[in-house]
Structure formats: C-alpha cells, structure tokens
Enzyme design. Sequence first.
Site, mmCIF file in Angstrom:
data_model
loop_
_atom_site.group_PDB
_atom_site.id
_atom_site.type_symbol
_atom_site.label_atom_id
_atom_site.label_comp_id
_atom_site.label_asym_id
_atom_site.label_seq_id
_atom_site.Cartn_x
_atom_site.Cartn_y
_atom_site.Cartn_z
ATOM 1 N N GLU A 130 0.839 -8.590 11.535
ATOM 2 C CA GLU A 130 0.667 -7.448 10.630
ATOM 3 C C GLU A 130 1.291 -7.766 9.273
ATOM 4 O O GLU A 130 2.440 -8.210 9.205
ATOM 5 C CB GLU A 130 1.321 -6.203 11.242
ATOM 6 C CG GLU A 130 1.575 -5.052 10.301
ATOM 7 C CD GLU A 130 0.309 -4.458 9.709
ATOM 8 O OE1 GLU A 130 0.278 -4.245 8.488
ATOM 9 O OE2 GLU A 130 -0.648 -4.211 10.482
ATOM 10 N N ASP B 194 0.379 -0.020 13.743
ATOM 11 C CA ASP B 194 0.872 1.178 14.438
ATOM 12 C C ASP B 194 1.210 0.904 15.895
ATOM 13 O O ASP B 194 1.776 1.754 16.571
ATOM 14 C CB ASP B 194 -0.149 2.310 14.345
ATOM 15 C CG ASP B 194 -1.509 1.931 14.915
ATOM 16 O OD1 ASP B 194 -1.607 1.692 16.132
ATOM 17 O OD2 ASP B 194 -2.480 1.881 14.143
ATOM 18 N N ASP C 31 -7.710 -5.593 14.197
ATOM 19 C CA ASP C 31 -7.452 -4.149 14.088
ATOM 20 C C ASP C 31 -7.039 -3.869 12.652
ATOM 21 O O ASP C 31 -5.871 -3.665 12.342
ATOM 22 C CB ASP C 31 -6.357 -3.753 15.081
ATOM 23 C CG ASP C 31 -6.051 -2.269 15.046
ATOM 24 O OD1 ASP C 31 -6.697 -1.539 14.270
ATOM 25 O OD2 ASP C 31 -5.142 -1.839 15.789
ATOM 26 N N GLY D 154 -2.199 -12.439 7.962
ATOM 27 C CA GLY D 154 -2.953 -12.788 9.159
ATOM 28 C C GLY D 154 -4.004 -13.848 8.918
ATOM 29 O O GLY D 154 -4.345 -14.612 9.831
ATOM 30 N N GLN E 53 0.834 -1.198 0.000
ATOM 31 C CA GLN E 53 0.000 0.000 0.000
ATOM 32 C C GLN E 53 0.870 1.251 0.000
ATOM 33 O O GLN E 53 2.073 1.192 0.266
ATOM 34 C CB GLN E 53 -0.908 0.006 1.234
ATOM 35 C CG GLN E 53 -0.151 -0.147 2.541
ATOM 36 C CD GLN E 53 -0.979 -0.746 3.659
ATOM 37 O OE1 GLN E 53 -2.201 -0.686 3.662
ATOM 38 N NE2 GLN E 53 -0.310 -1.332 4.635
ATOM 39 N N THR F 202 -7.686 -2.297 8.499
ATOM 40 C CA THR F 202 -8.155 -1.181 7.706
ATOM 41 C C THR F 202 -9.556 -1.507 7.184
ATOM 42 O O THR F 202 -10.157 -2.513 7.558
ATOM 43 C CB THR F 202 -7.199 -0.918 6.536
ATOM 44 O OG1 THR F 202 -7.049 -2.127 5.778
ATOM 45 C CG2 THR F 202 -5.827 -0.496 7.040
ATOM 46 N N ASP F 203 -10.086 -0.670 6.312
ATOM 47 C CA ASP F 203 -11.404 -0.925 5.729
ATOM 48 C C ASP F 203 -11.403 -2.255 4.973
ATOM 49 O O ASP F 203 -10.338 -2.727 4.545
ATOM 50 C CB ASP F 203 -11.788 0.209 4.771
ATOM 51 C CG ASP F 203 -11.932 1.547 5.478
ATOM 52 O OD1 ASP F 203 -12.159 1.541 6.696
ATOM 53 O OD2 ASP F 203 -11.810 2.585 4.807
ATOM 54 N N HIS G 99 -7.946 3.023 20.024
ATOM 55 C CA HIS G 99 -7.134 1.957 20.617
ATOM 56 C C HIS G 99 -7.695 1.484 21.957
ATOM 57 O O HIS G 99 -7.664 0.285 22.259
ATOM 58 C CB HIS G 99 -5.689 2.436 20.772
ATOM 59 C CG HIS G 99 -4.970 2.568 19.467
ATOM 60 N ND1 HIS G 99 -4.221 3.675 19.123
ATOM 61 C CD2 HIS G 99 -4.905 1.733 18.401
ATOM 62 C CE1 HIS G 99 -3.712 3.501 17.917
ATOM 63 N NE2 HIS G 99 -4.124 2.340 17.455
#
Length: 293
Positions: A111, A91, A161, A143, A36, A163-164, A67
């Site tokens: 991740e 993050d 956790d 994952g 990305q 992203t879209d 968070h």
Amino acid sequence: MTALNDGWFTEVFQDQGTAFSLQVKKKLHEEQTPFQKLEIYETETFGNLMVLDGCVMLTTRDNFLYHEMMTHPALFTHRDPRKVVIVGGGDCGTLKEVLKHPGVQEAWQVEIDERVTRMSEKYFPELCEANSDPRANFFFGDGIQWMRDIEPRSVDLIIIDSTDPVGPAEGLFALDFYRDALLALREGGIIVQQSESPLLHTNTIIKDIHNDMRKAGFEHVQTLPFPQPVYPTGWWSCTMASKENPVKYFREDDANNRPFVTRYYNAGIHHGALAMPQFMVDALEDEVQPGEG
C-alpha cells in the site's frame, strides 16, 4: 467533486450527471497525506465512511460486498493459493478475507499510503482483525516498483485493490504492470483487478483491462459484476485473469464447505457473477488475442 451541505455528504459524478449522498452525523477525521486527502465521517445509516480525494472508498455497512468478491472467487478458482499479494487495499478488508483461507501461508499488503491503514485501524477496526496474523506482511511504498522487483514465479494470486485509475493508482491499470504481474505469478497463478462500473465503464476501462491483460499474456480473462451501493451506479466489478487455466471454473465443493463465515459470497453467487450481461458480452467479444500488441 464533493459537497457537504445540510448534514449530507455528496459525491458528484460530474461527467455522468449523477450523484450519491449519505447523511452524516459528524466528521471524524481529515488530513492531507503525502498522497491524497483522507476524510472519515460517521453517517446516520452506513456506519463510518472513508473518502479519498473526494471519492467514497468504503463504509462500515456495505464494504463486505466488495472485499468478499475481490478475494473469494479468485481464491477458490486457484487450485492451491499459498502466497497472495494485495496491491493497494490499505483499509485491510481484502487482507482479512484472504487470511480466512487456511491454505494461505503468506499474504502481502503493498500500500502506497500508510495513513489509510493507520486510520482504518482506528475507525474500521473490524477490517483490521487479521493485521496481527503471523501470515500478514505489510509494505508501504510504490506497488508498481514492488511488483517490478519481486522474484519471478513466486506468487500464486495478485489482487489489485486500487482506487480509480487516476493519480497514484493510474499505473496499476497499465500494460507494463500486467506484464510484471505475469512474470511474478507461478504456474496457474491468477490476477484480479477491481474494474469499476459495468454500466459506466464496460466500453472503456473494463475493455481496456481485458485487452491489456491479454496483450500481457493472460489467455483467460473474466469480469465478475457485483452490487456495491456506495459506488457510482451501485454496480461494480472485478476482472480475473490467468495465463494457463480458464477462470470460469472453481473449486465448488470447497466453496460450499468453506470453514469460515461470509455475508455475500457463496458458490451460487460465484456462478451468478460469471454470467455477464449481454451488453458486456457484446462489448468484450472482440478482445485482442494473448500476446498481441
């Protein structure tokens, strides 16, 4: 869709006819990772800003809302969470909150994009304070495959956790992934998934999450809304589920007497987040039953 004009970063939500802007001082970093486009800006009022593929991921100023709500409600709902797996969360802010709980013995951050973590260590060091904790473990890779390969009944809490639900994260919102997660959880285990905006996505993404989690075998499913200024509509949610135990009840005394500092989460906030708006109740009342489909 994004634009950077006259010192403002703007994320445009074309299909919703809205946009969100932050005034920026300068761009700190830009790269195309294997997965990305990663950008980091210094803003005038929200600290540093991370953007992935044009979408706002987090800022220094308000990330604590997300968070804390992705972690503490689930951790205090579980009877005794010892092993936690975070899928995504590059993050490291979610990992930091998880490791505030002294009862957690082992935490894994799985991740896909290691560059997100490395740039977070540089530009969001406050989120990475727990990275050297001996309980923290890192795996950089897929994952979905990691969850498929994990030892059955070996995890207490799974936090998605992500992203879209597009690109690398799309498979994390799938029925097959929830089935693999269910197999990975011990008795009393809990899964929690970031579930987008209640205002925009209750009848689509959130409803699909409820139905797919139930089809996978999670009997108890609950969405918790919370504020998040930098995300579409400024209102976000997580969805929590368990096979055996209702997730409307939590260790309230432990939440009240938590041995660590939070900025948003407390027992009262937890209670309030369990009360869904009526339009969400109406939209989700015709959920499928566990195991159907």
